[in-house]
Write an enzyme that holds these catalytic residues in place. Structure first.
Site, PDB file in Angstrom:
ATOM      1  N   ASN A 166     -24.819  -9.660  31.698  1.00 18.41           N
ATOM      2  CA  ASN A 166     -25.907 -10.541  31.301  1.00 18.41           C
ATOM      3  C   ASN A 166     -26.992 -10.553  32.370  1.00 18.41           C
ATOM      4  OD1 ASN A 166     -23.778 -11.974  32.673  1.00 18.41           O
ATOM      5  ND2 ASN A 166     -24.606 -13.926  32.021  1.00 18.41           N
ATOM      6  N   ILE A 167     -28.227 -10.675  31.896  1.00 21.13           N
ATOM      7  CA  ILE A 167     -29.397 -10.647  32.766  1.00 21.13           C
ATOM      8  C   ILE A 167     -30.270 -11.838  32.382  1.00 21.13           C
ATOM      9  CG2 ILE A 167     -31.413  -9.321  33.487  1.00 21.13           C
ATOM     10  CD1 ILE A 167     -29.809  -6.807  32.431  1.00 21.13           C
ATOM     11  N   GLU A 168     -30.362 -12.793  33.303  1.00 20.70           N
ATOM     12  CA  GLU A 168     -31.091 -14.028  33.019  1.00 20.70           C
ATOM     13  C   GLU A 168     -32.548 -13.940  33.456  1.00 20.70           C
ATOM     14  OE1 GLU A 168     -27.396 -17.159  33.374  1.00 20.70           O
ATOM     15  OE2 GLU A 168     -28.855 -17.106  34.996  1.00 20.70           O
ATOM     16  N   CYS A 176     -27.727 -11.121  26.848  1.00 21.35           N
ATOM     17  CA  CYS A 176     -26.284 -11.185  27.058  1.00 21.35           C
ATOM     18  C   CYS A 176     -25.685  -9.803  27.301  1.00 21.35           C
ATOM     19  CB  CYS A 176     -25.608 -11.811  25.840  1.00 21.35           C
ATOM     20  SG  CYS A 176     -26.125 -13.492  25.493  1.00 21.35           S
ATOM     21  N   GLU A 195     -23.131  -8.287  25.960  1.00 22.62           N
ATOM     22  CA  GLU A 195     -22.785  -7.523  24.765  1.00 22.62           C
ATOM     23  C   GLU A 195     -23.991  -6.760  24.231  1.00 22.62           C
ATOM     24  OE1 GLU A 195     -20.439 -11.502  24.415  1.00 22.62           O
ATOM     25  OE2 GLU A 195     -22.279 -10.771  25.371  1.00 22.62           O
ATOM     26  N   CYS A 202     -21.828 -15.217  21.840  1.00 25.32           N
ATOM     27  CA  CYS A 202     -22.749 -16.177  21.231  1.00 25.32           C
ATOM     28  C   CYS A 202     -23.161 -15.691  19.838  1.00 25.32           C
ATOM     29  CB  CYS A 202     -23.981 -16.368  22.116  1.00 25.32           C
ATOM     30  SG  CYS A 202     -25.144 -14.986  22.092  1.00 25.32           S
ATOM     31  N   CYS A 206     -25.378 -12.470  19.760  1.00 28.10           N
ATOM     32  CA  CYS A 206     -24.590 -11.254  20.001  1.00 28.10           C
ATOM     33  C   CYS A 206     -23.760 -10.890  18.773  1.00 28.10           C
ATOM     34  CB  CYS A 206     -23.687 -11.428  21.218  1.00 28.10           C
ATOM     35  SG  CYS A 206     -24.618 -11.369  22.767  1.00 28.10           S
TER      36      CYS A 206
END
Length: 134
Positions: A42-44, A53, A55, A86, A89
């Site tokens: 995941n990359i915020e 996310c 996935e 989520c 995803c």
């Protein structure tokens, strides 16, 4: 490739997650029909809606590399129960996975729950619901 090896790849990539806001790293590993593994973390972003996310990162990497047939996915997070993807995803997964694609979900205790795409998102919206557009 065993399911355990796929889970190990997901654990490895989880360590590269960029999560300065939630501090909730997630890793995913996707096995293509050709045998290639695509990983994602995941990359915020400070603007949360533009975050991505693990996935979806793995799926998008595979699609951008020309892969579109997948056999199995593993998802790992530091949760008490096996980490559930989520809703966003799940919808993306349903676009690219067959109903019987295996999805291995695990946690910090190595408790793993394996489900199919159909079990993860039954009665999903798909392209056939859009009718004849041509």
């Amino acid at each position: 490739m065993s399911s355990q090896e796929l889970l190990d790849k997901a654990r490895e990539i989880k360590e590269k997650a960029y999560v300065p806001y939630s501090e909730f790293p997630v890793g995913a590993a996707l096995l293509s029909q050709s045998g290639k593994i695509y990983t994602g973390c995941n990359i915020e972003n400070a603007a949360y809606p533009v975050s991505c996310c693990a996935e979806r990162v793995a799926i998008f990497k595979a699609i951008s590399d020309g892969e579109s047939d997948f056999t199995e996915m593993a998802v790992v997070a530091d949760t008490e129960r096996p980490v559930p993807p989520c809703g966003s995803c799940r919808q993306v997964m349903s676009e690219f996975f067959n109903s019987d694609t295996k999805i291995n979900l695990t946690n910090i205790h190595n408790y793993t729950k394996t489900v199919t795409m159909e079990e993860l998102l039954p009665f999903s919206f798909n392209s056939s619901d859009m009718g004849d557009r041509g």
